[in-house]
Scaffold this motif. Sequence first.
Motif, PDB file in Angstrom:
ATOM      1  N   TRP A 106      -8.586 -18.288 -15.019  1.00 34.44           N
ATOM      2  CA  TRP A 106      -9.545 -18.569 -13.941  1.00 34.44           C
ATOM      3  C   TRP A 106     -10.882 -17.893 -14.177  1.00 34.44           C
TER       4      TRP A 106
ATOM      5  N   TRP B 203      -7.436  -8.418  -7.304  1.00 37.34           N
ATOM      6  CA  TRP B 203      -8.478  -9.426  -7.093  1.00 37.34           C
ATOM      7  C   TRP B 203      -8.722 -10.285  -8.321  1.00 37.34           C
ATOM      8  N   PRO B 208      -5.826 -14.632  -7.994  1.00 38.77           N
ATOM      9  CA  PRO B 208      -6.142 -15.935  -8.594  1.00 38.77           C
ATOM     10  C   PRO B 208      -4.914 -16.629  -9.181  1.00 38.77           C
ATOM     11  N   LEU B 211      -2.980 -18.293  -6.385  1.00 39.50           N
ATOM     12  CA  LEU B 211      -3.718 -19.246  -5.560  1.00 39.50           C
ATOM     13  C   LEU B 211      -3.176 -20.686  -5.608  1.00 39.50           C
ATOM     14  N   PHE B 215      -2.022 -22.658  -2.189  1.00 40.81           N
ATOM     15  CA  PHE B 215      -2.546 -23.951  -1.742  1.00 40.81           C
ATOM     16  C   PHE B 215      -1.430 -24.943  -1.440  1.00 40.81           C
ATOM     17  N   THR B 275      -8.438 -29.834   2.152  1.00 36.63           N
ATOM     18  CA  THR B 275      -7.680 -28.937   1.273  1.00 36.63           C
ATOM     19  C   THR B 275      -7.900 -29.320  -0.181  1.00 36.63           C
ATOM     20  N   LEU B 278     -11.177 -28.129  -1.377  1.00 33.52           N
ATOM     21  CA  LEU B 278     -11.118 -26.674  -1.555  1.00 33.52           C
ATOM     22  C   LEU B 278     -10.383 -26.329  -2.849  1.00 33.52           C
ATOM     23  N   GLU B 279      -9.305 -27.050  -3.109  1.00 33.42           N
ATOM     24  CA  GLU B 279      -8.544 -26.837  -4.344  1.00 33.42           C
ATOM     25  C   GLU B 279      -9.415 -27.107  -5.551  1.00 33.42           C
ATOM     26  N   THR B 281     -12.538 -26.834  -5.845  1.00 34.43           N
ATOM     27  CA  THR B 281     -13.517 -25.768  -6.043  1.00 34.43           C
ATOM     28  C   THR B 281     -12.840 -24.496  -6.553  1.00 34.43           C
ATOM     29  N   CYS B 282     -11.751 -24.106  -5.889  1.00 31.32           N
ATOM     30  CA  CYS B 282     -11.129 -22.816  -6.197  1.00 31.32           C
ATOM     31  C   CYS B 282     -10.292 -22.857  -7.471  1.00 31.32           C
ATOM     32  N   LEU B 283      -9.780 -24.026  -7.812  1.00 32.79           N
ATOM     33  CA  LEU B 283      -8.863 -24.100  -8.955  1.00 32.79           C
ATOM     34  C   LEU B 283      -9.475 -24.925 -10.085  1.00 32.79           C
ATOM     35  N   TYR B 289      -6.045 -29.661 -11.755  1.00 32.95           N
ATOM     36  CA  TYR B 289      -6.821 -29.961 -10.559  1.00 32.95           C
ATOM     37  C   TYR B 289      -8.190 -30.536 -10.881  1.00 32.95           C
TER      38      TYR B 289
END
Lengths: 263, 292
Positions: A106, B203, B208, B211, B215, B275, B278-279, B281-283, B289
Amino acid sequence: MSAATALRVEDRSAHRPDAGLAIALRGLTKSFDGGAPVIRGLDLTIPAGQFVAVVGRSGCGKSTLLRLILGLEEPTAGRVTVDGGVGNGAGQSKKIMFQEPRLLPWARVADNVAVGLGRETPRAERRKRALGVLDEVGLAEKAGNWPATLSGGQRQRVALARALVSRPALLALDEPLGALDALTRIEMQEMIERIWEAQGFTAILVTHDVGEAVAMADRILVVEQGTIALDVPVDVPRPRRRGDPALAELEGRILERLLGHRA
Amino acid sequence: MADSAAIRSLPGRANRAEAAAPLARRAQPSKSQPGRSLRLPTGKLLPWLLPTLVIVGWQAAASLGLVSTRFMPAPLDVAAAGWRLAQTGELWENLWVSFARAASGFLIGGGIGLFFGLANGLSNLSEKLTDTTLQMVRNVPHLSLIPLVILWFGIDEGAKLFLVALGVFFPIYANTLHGIRSVDPQLIEMGRVYGMNRRELFWRVVLPGALPSIFVGIRYALGIMWLTLIVAETISANSGLGYMAMQAREFMLVDVVVLAILIYAALGKLADSLTRALERTCLAWNPAYRNT
């Protein structure tokens, strides 16, 4: 043997052995959970800046030896002295490269490299140094990529950059090239050798591949049943040519020793 | 007040069937996710082809008198009902009430689930202390608590919040715990060796890594959130979409009942799309994804 090492060091004007850590192991013993010792009363001195290869059969204790030197394991008996100070923990001056790249999926490539720098380094400085060392391993244009988009060899180069970005005085390589294809492996060997010559850190390479050991190292240690069974210098000048008869002869001798002790 | 609600909350079989219909609708989209690799060049419009055909066919059947509008109103009638209720403000009020219940219940239950998931994933002591208890409570179907909850809270907001929070808690708890447990130990070792302290390790490596699984929990939880709220509002409430539908049933306003069901479907789809965004963006680092 040490005279020969000194001579070759002088030959390479770029090499600065003062940039490396000297290591001394005295009566080192390690056993896990009261079992039979993996390392038995091992004595070893590695001068600063030397490139040492440790070879041996699976389970001979070579990886444990590496972890003891890095301070990742506590010795059961004996001690590890690194550059005069008794070593504990892998600080910024000691870095390890694993068999797997172990990149954070990540984090982008440059951020993965910056993991090699402590949080005490300012952010902008971390980025600058990460990009610099990525350039050294030939991946400057991949700085913004996700690790998932890289090939296996490229990922291992990122891992090398991460290990080198803090300019370590000791680089431990725990079979880092085992999973790569033959050509990529040779390229990586040459890259590591080149960077070692330029930076002068002490390098300890644990490997199964005797050919790799004789091509890269100043000195080869064969570990058997927790002790050093053979300690041979590689007196072949650099740059070394693949298929050099002297290297092949040495490789044959070491392999014979390893195979001769088959149970 | 609570008594009359309790009486009303013992509906006949027909009511139960109506309450169950939106549940079935909700359950489907959240489970049909893995088929996303099947993509045709027509892209964005294609997924809407089938719903459009259904609505057009439905309208045609109603206009031609093939189905009785007493039991199944035409789409245009439903739209008209929606327009009417929007004009009076009734629709927005009920929509807002339902949304606020869903969101606050989700935040409370999800927050607690995340907390216990993280705590039990990171600490063996905490897990030993609470996991068995939580797993036992988990095996109680939370909707079976409705009679008890009505006795405790009446038909107040508390009842809805409690049920939604309880329903949402477990998927988020279980998936957070699983996510933390399945973080690659080699990465954790790398972080340690490279000098990360516990905070950094959490963190930069553990969270991460957990995550994607968190989700998954959120998506399941969103499904359960709507389901719980609809059932709770249908059985005992004096505001909200479920209440609106139940009121309409008493006056035989079939168009409003169908409208409420369609709004549930739309809200569920909206939550799912949010969702997904959001996935993405975050993943973004995860090839699974990308390009979805």
